[in-house]
Design an enzyme around this catalytic site. Structure first.
Site, mmCIF file in Angstrom:
data_model
loop_
_atom_site.group_PDB
_atom_site.id
_atom_site.type_symbol
_atom_site.label_atom_id
_atom_site.label_comp_id
_atom_site.label_asym_id
_atom_site.label_seq_id
_atom_site.Cartn_x
_atom_site.Cartn_y
_atom_site.Cartn_z
ATOM 1 N N TYR A 233 4.746 4.632 11.280
ATOM 2 C CA TYR A 233 5.061 3.210 11.518
ATOM 3 C C TYR A 233 5.854 2.531 10.406
ATOM 4 O O TYR A 233 6.097 1.332 10.477
ATOM 5 C CB TYR A 233 3.777 2.409 11.804
ATOM 6 N N HIS B 127 -3.307 4.087 5.127
ATOM 7 C CA HIS B 127 -4.369 3.077 5.280
ATOM 8 C C HIS B 127 -5.717 3.666 4.848
ATOM 9 O O HIS B 127 -6.446 3.094 4.058
ATOM 10 C CB HIS B 127 -4.428 2.606 6.733
ATOM 11 N N ARG C 172 0.871 -1.178 0.000
ATOM 12 C CA ARG C 172 0.000 0.000 0.000
ATOM 13 C C ARG C 172 0.909 1.230 0.000
ATOM 14 O O ARG C 172 1.534 1.536 1.000
ATOM 15 C CB ARG C 172 -0.896 -0.058 1.247
HETATM 16 C C1 LIG Z 1 -13.637 -7.137 12.626
HETATM 17 C C2 LIG Z 1 -12.869 -5.839 12.517
HETATM 18 N N1 LIG Z 1 -11.878 -5.595 13.400
HETATM 19 C C3 LIG Z 1 -11.164 -4.442 13.299
HETATM 20 C C4 LIG Z 1 -11.474 -3.516 12.332
HETATM 21 C C5 LIG Z 1 -10.665 -2.229 12.215
HETATM 22 N N2 LIG Z 1 -9.817 -2.297 11.004
HETATM 23 C C6 LIG Z 1 -10.165 -1.630 9.878
HETATM 24 S S1 LIG Z 1 -9.084 -1.915 8.637
HETATM 25 C C7 LIG Z 1 -8.132 -2.906 9.584
HETATM 26 C C8 LIG Z 1 -6.872 -3.541 9.026
HETATM 27 C C9 LIG Z 1 -7.148 -4.546 7.977
HETATM 28 O O1 LIG Z 1 -5.945 -4.983 7.446
HETATM 29 P P1 LIG Z 1 -5.893 -5.945 6.200
HETATM 30 O O2 LIG Z 1 -6.860 -7.051 6.356
HETATM 31 O O3 LIG Z 1 -4.464 -6.318 6.011
HETATM 32 O O4 LIG Z 1 -6.412 -5.036 4.975
HETATM 33 P P2 LIG Z 1 -5.810 -3.675 4.421
HETATM 34 O O5 LIG Z 1 -6.551 -2.560 5.122
HETATM 35 O O6 LIG Z 1 -4.352 -3.638 4.670
HETATM 36 O O7 LIG Z 1 -6.132 -3.678 2.969
HETATM 37 C C10 LIG Z 1 -8.662 -3.025 10.864
HETATM 38 C C11 LIG Z 1 -8.053 -3.814 11.967
HETATM 39 C C12 LIG Z 1 -12.543 -3.799 11.439
HETATM 40 N N3 LIG Z 1 -12.899 -2.969 10.468
HETATM 41 N N4 LIG Z 1 -13.211 -4.980 11.532
#
Ligand SMILES: Cc1ncc(C[n+]2csc(CCOP(=O)(O)OP(=O)(O)O)c2C)c(N)n1
Length: 369
Positions: free
Chosen positions: A270, A261, A257
């Protein structure tokens, strides 16, 4: 009794178009030239849209949204392998794939404006709406795939999620169920190296995320996620397996990415600039442009024309979305999930109504001033 080896596993890695635009011609798929250009168009559109959405968000015309910058190849490469009657279950960084599939731009904008209207996408696209609960969509995808299997329809479901999602129970339940019933589903983990601020190294001790499939009885493959050709070839194999009734596959697409985020994040807190630059050199758009140029399908002039055309398309979509938004009721977000709202949702609805009334009074008084 000596110990015996009961099982042995391996995980392959696939790359066809490297970061300098060199192609392994023994693996290069015979995609039509029109498709190659369409891929370029959709990846360019997704990148330009990202920049436009960022400005809209800063101006208060769009809500918080996650950037797709740097990840334009993975989803699109995989979706190229689907038929129109297959099902696509995206996560929130698959803009290039959604646009390739035919999602109108203004539908995407309405979604990130937080309006109920943004949740209704053309049904014939067979694309589910964007999930926010991490990993939850893997279960919906297996449900869809099992429904196709039960109906005897020869459809495949492809579901996208991030590296962070592989730590969720939903993902493991989905894989287990899919493995047991040989569901016609392709799991695509878009490993962009971070789950917000959590790096891949702290997400799992597994050497690869693809190998998690092995525990559930189906193959996993690591793919260069910035290489459209590799993603397409890997997905094509997986889709074919699923269509022939041989069950699921897990693809791990390695990417990065390049942006934050979401618009509410500052990645400098980070990760290092040096790391970002290393990945910027592997930019999927740059290498695709070199590939097209080598095949005589790209010039500076064609690029300038394309960008002019896409800019106009984006502006039209912004206008369409804002016209719909002007007549939309944001409170509708509460109205279609449950027949009766629970007390906490009722309280949230009241709070949102008060907030909206207050902001309308504020904007009316600032207009008078
Ligand atoms: C069940 C849940 N827990 C926590 C969150 C908060 N949250 C939003 S995005 C994220 C990270 C997700 O990371 P990843 O699966 O690697 O996808 P990326 O955003 O990097 O594409 C988190 C923990 C959420 N949306 N849903």
């Amino acid at each position: 009794m000596p110990r015996q080896q009961l099982a042995q596993f391996h995980v392959d890695y696939l790359q066809i178009l490297d970061e300098n635009g060199r192609v392994d011609t023994t693996l290069e798929p015979p995609l039509p030239e029109a498709t190659l250009w369409q891929v370029h168009r959709c990846m360019t559109l997704a990148r330009m849209l990202d920049r436009r959405m960022h400005i809209l968000q800063q101006q208060g015309r769009l809500g918080t949204f996650p950037s797709c910058y740097g990840q334009e190849a993975a989803g699109l490469g995989c979706v190229l392998a689907l038929r129109q009657d297959d099902w696509l279950v995206p996560c929130y960084r698959e803009n290039s794939a959604l646009l390739y599939r035919g999602l109108p731009l203004h539908n995407l904008l309405l979604f990130w404006m937080g309006l109920e209207e943004g949740a209704y996408w053309p049904r014939e696209l067979r694309v589910l709406s964007i999930p926010i609960l991490i990993g939850s969509q893997t279960l919906h995808a297996v449900g869809l795939a099992l429904a196709s299997q039960i109906r005897g329809a020869n459809e495949v479901t492809m579901v996208f999620f991030g590296d962070g999602a592989t730590s969720e129970g939903d993902f493991h339940e989905a894989c287990n169920l899919a493995g047991v019933y040989q569901a016609p589903v392709v799991f695509v983990c878009v490993n962009n190296q971070y789950a917000i601020s959590v790096p891949r190294s702290q997400q799992s001790r597994s050497e690869t995320l693809a190998q998690k499939a092995i525990a559930y009885g189906f193959p996993g493959l690591v793919v260069d996620g910035n290489d459209v050709l590799a993603c397409y070839v890997a997905a094509q194999e997986a889709v074919e397996r699923a269509r022939l009734g041989r069950g699921p596959t897990l693809l791990e697409c390695l990417t990065y990415r390049l942006g934050p985020h979401t618009t509410a994040d500052d990645p400098r807190r980070y990760r290092s600039e040096q790391e970002r630059q290393q990945w910027e050199a592997r930019d999927p758009l740059k290498r695709w442009r070199i590939y097209l140029e080598q095949r005589g399908l790209w010039s500076e002039q064609q690029q300038a024309e394309l960008e002019r055309e896409l800019q106009a398309e984006i502006e039209l979509a912004v206008h369409q979305a804002e016209q719909i938004a002007a007549h939309a009721d944001p409170l509708e977000m509460f109205d279609f999930v449950y027949a009766e709202l629970s007390p906490d949702l009722l309280a949230q609805r009241r709070e949102a109504a008060e907030f909206l009334a207050h902001s309308e009074t504020l904007s009316a008084s600032s207009v008078r001033r």
